[in-house]
Design a protein around this motif. Structure first.
Motif, PDB file in Angstrom:
ATOM      1  N   GLY A  62      91.806  15.286   3.392  1.00  0.00           N
ATOM      2  CA  GLY A  62      90.448  14.866   3.072  1.00  0.00           C
ATOM      3  C   GLY A  62      89.400  15.268   4.094  1.00  0.00           C
ATOM      4  N   HIS A  63      89.773  16.089   5.056  1.00  0.00           N
ATOM      5  CA  HIS A  63      88.814  16.568   6.064  1.00  0.00           C
ATOM      6  C   HIS A  63      88.376  17.989   5.720  1.00  0.00           C
ATOM      7  CE1 HIS A  63      89.615  13.150   8.659  1.00  0.00           C
ATOM      8  NE2 HIS A  63      90.913  13.418   8.616  1.00  0.00           N
ATOM      9  N   THR A  64      87.222  18.392   6.275  1.00  0.00           N
ATOM     10  CA  THR A  64      86.800  19.787   6.126  1.00  0.00           C
ATOM     11  C   THR A  64      87.635  20.654   7.059  1.00  0.00           C
ATOM     12  OG1 THR A  64      85.082  19.466   7.811  1.00  0.00           O
ATOM     13  CG2 THR A  64      84.438  19.163   5.513  1.00  0.00           C
ATOM     14  N   TRP A  65      87.769  21.916   6.724  1.00  0.00           N
ATOM     15  CA  TRP A  65      88.594  22.846   7.503  1.00  0.00           C
ATOM     16  C   TRP A  65      87.711  23.642   8.452  1.00  0.00           C
ATOM     17  CZ3 TRP A  65      93.157  24.032   9.233  1.00  0.00           C
ATOM     18  CH2 TRP A  65      93.486  25.335   9.581  1.00  0.00           C
ATOM     19  N   PRO A  66      87.798  23.423   9.764  1.00  0.00           N
ATOM     20  CA  PRO A  66      87.022  24.237  10.717  1.00  0.00           C
ATOM     21  C   PRO A  66      87.526  25.675  10.673  1.00  0.00           C
ATOM     22  CG  PRO A  66      87.896  22.236  11.759  1.00  0.00           C
ATOM     23  CD  PRO A  66      88.590  22.384  10.444  1.00  0.00           C
ATOM     24  N   ALA A  67      86.622  26.607  10.567  1.00  0.00           N
ATOM     25  CA  ALA A  67      87.024  28.013  10.507  1.00  0.00           C
ATOM     26  C   ALA A  67      87.861  28.373  11.722  1.00  0.00           C
ATOM     27  CB  ALA A  67      85.792  28.907  10.429  1.00  0.00           C
ATOM     28  N   PRO A  68      89.036  28.961  11.522  1.00  0.00           N
ATOM     29  CA  PRO A  68      89.894  29.303  12.664  1.00  0.00           C
ATOM     30  C   PRO A  68      89.277  30.406  13.520  1.00  0.00           C
ATOM     31  CG  PRO A  68      90.791  30.195  10.627  1.00  0.00           C
ATOM     32  CD  PRO A  68      89.642  29.329  10.237  1.00  0.00           C
ATOM     33  N   THR A  69      89.107  30.119  14.777  1.00  0.00           N
ATOM     34  CA  THR A  69      88.630  31.092  15.763  1.00  0.00           C
ATOM     35  C   THR A  69      89.504  30.933  17.004  1.00  0.00           C
ATOM     36  OG1 THR A  69      87.054  29.541  16.745  1.00  0.00           O
ATOM     37  CG2 THR A  69      86.248  30.919  14.931  1.00  0.00           C
ATOM     38  N   VAL A  70      89.340  31.824  17.954  1.00  0.00           N
ATOM     39  CA  VAL A  70      90.103  31.712  19.207  1.00  0.00           C
ATOM     40  C   VAL A  70      89.737  30.423  19.927  1.00  0.00           C
ATOM     41  CG1 VAL A  70      90.482  32.724  21.488  1.00  0.00           C
ATOM     42  CG2 VAL A  70      90.391  34.194  19.475  1.00  0.00           C
ATOM     43  N   GLY A  71      88.439  30.115  19.984  1.00  0.00           N
ATOM     44  CA  GLY A  71      87.991  28.900  20.652  1.00  0.00           C
ATOM     45  C   GLY A  71      88.511  27.646  19.981  1.00  0.00           C
ATOM     46  N   ALA A  72      88.493  27.621  18.627  1.00  0.00           N
ATOM     47  CA  ALA A  72      88.978  26.451  17.892  1.00  0.00           C
ATOM     48  C   ALA A  72      90.481  26.287  18.038  1.00  0.00           C
ATOM     49  CB  ALA A  72      88.612  26.589  16.415  1.00  0.00           C
ATOM     50  N   THR A  73      91.204  27.393  18.112  1.00  0.00           N
ATOM     51  CA  THR A  73      92.659  27.337  18.260  1.00  0.00           C
ATOM     52  C   THR A  73      93.064  26.832  19.635  1.00  0.00           C
ATOM     53  OG1 THR A  73      92.924  29.184  16.704  1.00  0.00           O
ATOM     54  CG2 THR A  73      94.796  28.670  18.116  1.00  0.00           C
ATOM     55  N   LEU A  74      92.471  27.403  20.683  1.00  0.00           N
ATOM     56  CA  LEU A  74      92.827  27.002  22.039  1.00  0.00           C
ATOM     57  C   LEU A  74      92.347  25.587  22.360  1.00  0.00           C
ATOM     58  CD1 LEU A  74      92.101  30.316  23.995  1.00  0.00           C
ATOM     59  CD2 LEU A  74      94.277  29.485  23.108  1.00  0.00           C
ATOM     60  N   GLY A  75      91.331  25.117  21.655  1.00  0.00           N
ATOM     61  CA  GLY A  75      90.815  23.768  21.891  1.00  0.00           C
ATOM     62  C   GLY A  75      91.177  22.783  20.798  1.00  0.00           C
ATOM     63  N   CYS A  76      92.219  23.099  20.014  1.00  0.00           N
ATOM     64  CA  CYS A  76      92.549  22.261  18.847  1.00  0.00           C
ATOM     65  C   CYS A  76      92.947  20.841  19.238  1.00  0.00           C
ATOM     66  CB  CYS A  76      93.641  22.920  18.012  1.00  0.00           C
ATOM     67  SG  CYS A  76      95.210  23.159  18.881  1.00  0.00           S
ATOM     68  N   ARG A  77      93.566  20.658  20.410  1.00  0.00           N
ATOM     69  CA  ARG A  77      93.990  19.315  20.815  1.00  0.00           C
ATOM     70  C   ARG A  77      92.793  18.462  21.228  1.00  0.00           C
ATOM     71  NH1 ARG A  77      97.142  15.537  19.280  1.00  0.00           N
ATOM     72  NH2 ARG A  77      96.416  13.818  20.534  1.00  0.00           N
ATOM     73  N   LEU A  78      91.629  19.073  21.407  1.00  0.00           N
ATOM     74  CA  LEU A  78      90.417  18.345  21.769  1.00  0.00           C
ATOM     75  C   LEU A  78      89.617  17.925  20.536  1.00  0.00           C
ATOM     76  CD1 LEU A  78      89.329  20.737  24.652  1.00  0.00           C
ATOM     77  CD2 LEU A  78      90.290  18.443  24.934  1.00  0.00           C
ATOM     78  N   ALA A  79      90.132  18.265  19.350  1.00  0.00           N
ATOM     79  CA  ALA A  79      89.439  17.923  18.098  1.00  0.00           C
ATOM     80  C   ALA A  79      89.488  16.425  17.844  1.00  0.00           C
ATOM     81  CB  ALA A  79      90.072  18.681  16.936  1.00  0.00           C
ATOM     82  N   THR A  80      88.439  15.904  17.204  1.00  0.00           N
ATOM     83  CA  THR A  80      88.383  14.488  16.834  1.00  0.00           C
ATOM     84  C   THR A  80      88.099  14.371  15.336  1.00  0.00           C
ATOM     85  OG1 THR A  80      86.023  14.381  17.401  1.00  0.00           O
ATOM     86  CG2 THR A  80      87.601  13.751  19.119  1.00  0.00           C
ATOM     87  N   PHE A  81      88.842  13.502  14.666  1.00  0.00           N
ATOM     88  CA  PHE A  81      88.655  13.263  13.235  1.00  0.00           C
ATOM     89  C   PHE A  81      88.622  11.763  12.986  1.00  0.00           C
ATOM     90  CE2 PHE A  81      90.975  17.241  13.764  1.00  0.00           C
ATOM     91  CZ  PHE A  81      90.144  18.129  13.096  1.00  0.00           C
ATOM     92  N   LYS A  82      87.739  11.357  12.083  1.00  0.00           N
ATOM     93  CA  LYS A  82      87.586   9.926  11.810  1.00  0.00           C
ATOM     94  C   LYS A  82      88.026   9.580  10.390  1.00  0.00           C
ATOM     95  CE  LYS A  82      83.849   8.974  15.092  1.00  0.00           C
ATOM     96  NZ  LYS A  82      82.491   8.419  15.287  1.00  0.00           N
TER      97      LYS A  82
ATOM     98  N   ARG B 160      98.816  31.726  28.528  1.00  0.00           N
ATOM     99  CA  ARG B 160      98.538  33.153  28.678  1.00  0.00           C
ATOM    100  C   ARG B 160      97.241  33.543  27.971  1.00  0.00           C
ATOM    101  NH1 ARG B 160     103.333  37.198  27.722  1.00  0.00           N
ATOM    102  NH2 ARG B 160     101.795  38.474  28.841  1.00  0.00           N
ATOM    103  N   CYS B 161      96.954  32.900  26.842  1.00  0.00           N
ATOM    104  CA  CYS B 161      95.696  33.163  26.132  1.00  0.00           C
ATOM    105  C   CYS B 161      94.499  32.749  26.990  1.00  0.00           C
ATOM    106  CB  CYS B 161      95.661  32.394  24.812  1.00  0.00           C
ATOM    107  SG  CYS B 161      96.806  33.017  23.554  1.00  0.00           S
ATOM    108  N   LEU B 162      94.578  31.584  27.618  1.00  0.00           N
ATOM    109  CA  LEU B 162      93.481  31.109  28.462  1.00  0.00           C
ATOM    110  C   LEU B 162      93.272  32.013  29.668  1.00  0.00           C
ATOM    111  CD1 LEU B 162      93.991  27.233  28.409  1.00  0.00           C
ATOM    112  CD2 LEU B 162      91.999  28.480  27.564  1.00  0.00           C
TER     113      LEU B 162
END
Length: 284
Positions: free
Chosen positions: A239-259, A179-181
């Motif tokens: 141990g990772h940096t925290w990406p500032a929460p935004t609408v774009g970051a929330t809706l695309g959170c599953r596309l995030a990559t961490f090493k 619904r958000c998208l």
């Protein structure tokens, strides 16, 4: 495949041609092409280019051969082609290449003997006109630009939609993200044209339009800021940096990559997905 298409178009049809590639991708695709053609090219990747290439090959009267070569007598040519490809990849604008196939050498539809219920249904769906939804397109583009900024790659529209249906996300939250998208939540401007509900357009605390961005990260009402602080506190323990929460970051959170130690961590990506989606839904 684009290079092969341009080559066979430039050369006379009665001239024998040998297409040399450093990979066997073209050969594999051409071998599979008759099967895909029988099924109406359903769910075939790069089908426009492949159909155009097949069309040009059928129109030729001389022999056209393909081979894979990683050295030998074609080493110099392959190295020069690779250099040209690397140079082209750095351009800001892509070349406009015509991938229209010759109508007289293209088979339309699918063979009845190869048709299944699933294939037929997919073909019918592909014939329907895609309805463009301005609000939805804007949200999807917002997610794509956010992911590109944070994780340095541009996800496709399909990747964005599929990410919201991942198994790590509960069914209830999947519905919320959907619904958000689509910008179909009953907030903000939704109430603007309903006379008896006009007062619902504005946030009762801040007095501004109550859109999704305001609810998730801007509102001064107690709740959302506390939720994000708790989520950040837990995430920083990884141990990772925290990406500032935004609408774009929330809706695309599953596309995030961490090493971790130079390798992508699926466990950290899963935790981040759960943290972001659960926090956003709790705030909502």
């Amino acid at each position: 495949m684009l290079a092969a298409l341009v080559a066979v178009r430039l050369l006379p049809r009665n001239t024998p041609v040998l297409v040399v590639s450093g990979r066997d991708l073209i050969i594999k695709n051409l071998k599979s092409a008759p099967t895909w053609e029988d099924r109406g090219w359903v769910e075939t990747r790069n089908k426009d280019v492949l159909i155009a290439l097949m069309s040009e090959l059928r129109a030729r009267t001389a022999k056209t051969s393909f081979c894979e070569s990683k050295g030998g007598q074609y080493a110099l040519g392959c190295a020069q082609a690779q250099a040209l490809a690397s140079e082209a990849a750095q351009r800001n604008n892509a070349d406009a290449i015509n991938v229209t196939a010759r109508p007289e050498t293209v088979l339309r539809g699918a063979k009845l003997s190869k048709l299944t219920q699933s294939t037929a249904y997919k073909l019918i769906k592909s014939l329907r006109e895609k309805v463009s939804r301005k609000a939805t397109d804007e949200v999807v583009k917002l997610v794509q630009s956010t992911v590109k900024q944070l994780y340095l790659y541009m996800p496709t529209t399909t990747m964005v939609w599929k990410s919201t249906r991942h198994k790590d996300i509960t069914r209830q939250i999947r519905s919320f993200l959907w619904r958000c998208l689509h910008s179909s939540l009953r907030i903000g401007k939704y109430w603007k044209h309903i006379p008896e509900c006009k007062d619902r357009e504005l946030c009762p605390t801040c007095g501004v339009t109550e859109d999704l961005d305001h609810i998730m990260v801007q509102c001064n009402r107690p709740g959302q800021a506390e939720v994000w602080k708790l989520a950040e506190k837990l995430w920083l323990k990884k141990g990772h940096t925290w990406p500032a929460p935004t609408v774009g970051a929330t809706l695309g959170c599953r596309l995030a990559t961490f090493k971790v130690d130079g390798r992508k961590s699926q466990a950290d990506a899963r935790l981040y997905t759960i943290l972001m989606t659960e926090s956003a839904h709790l705030i909502w």
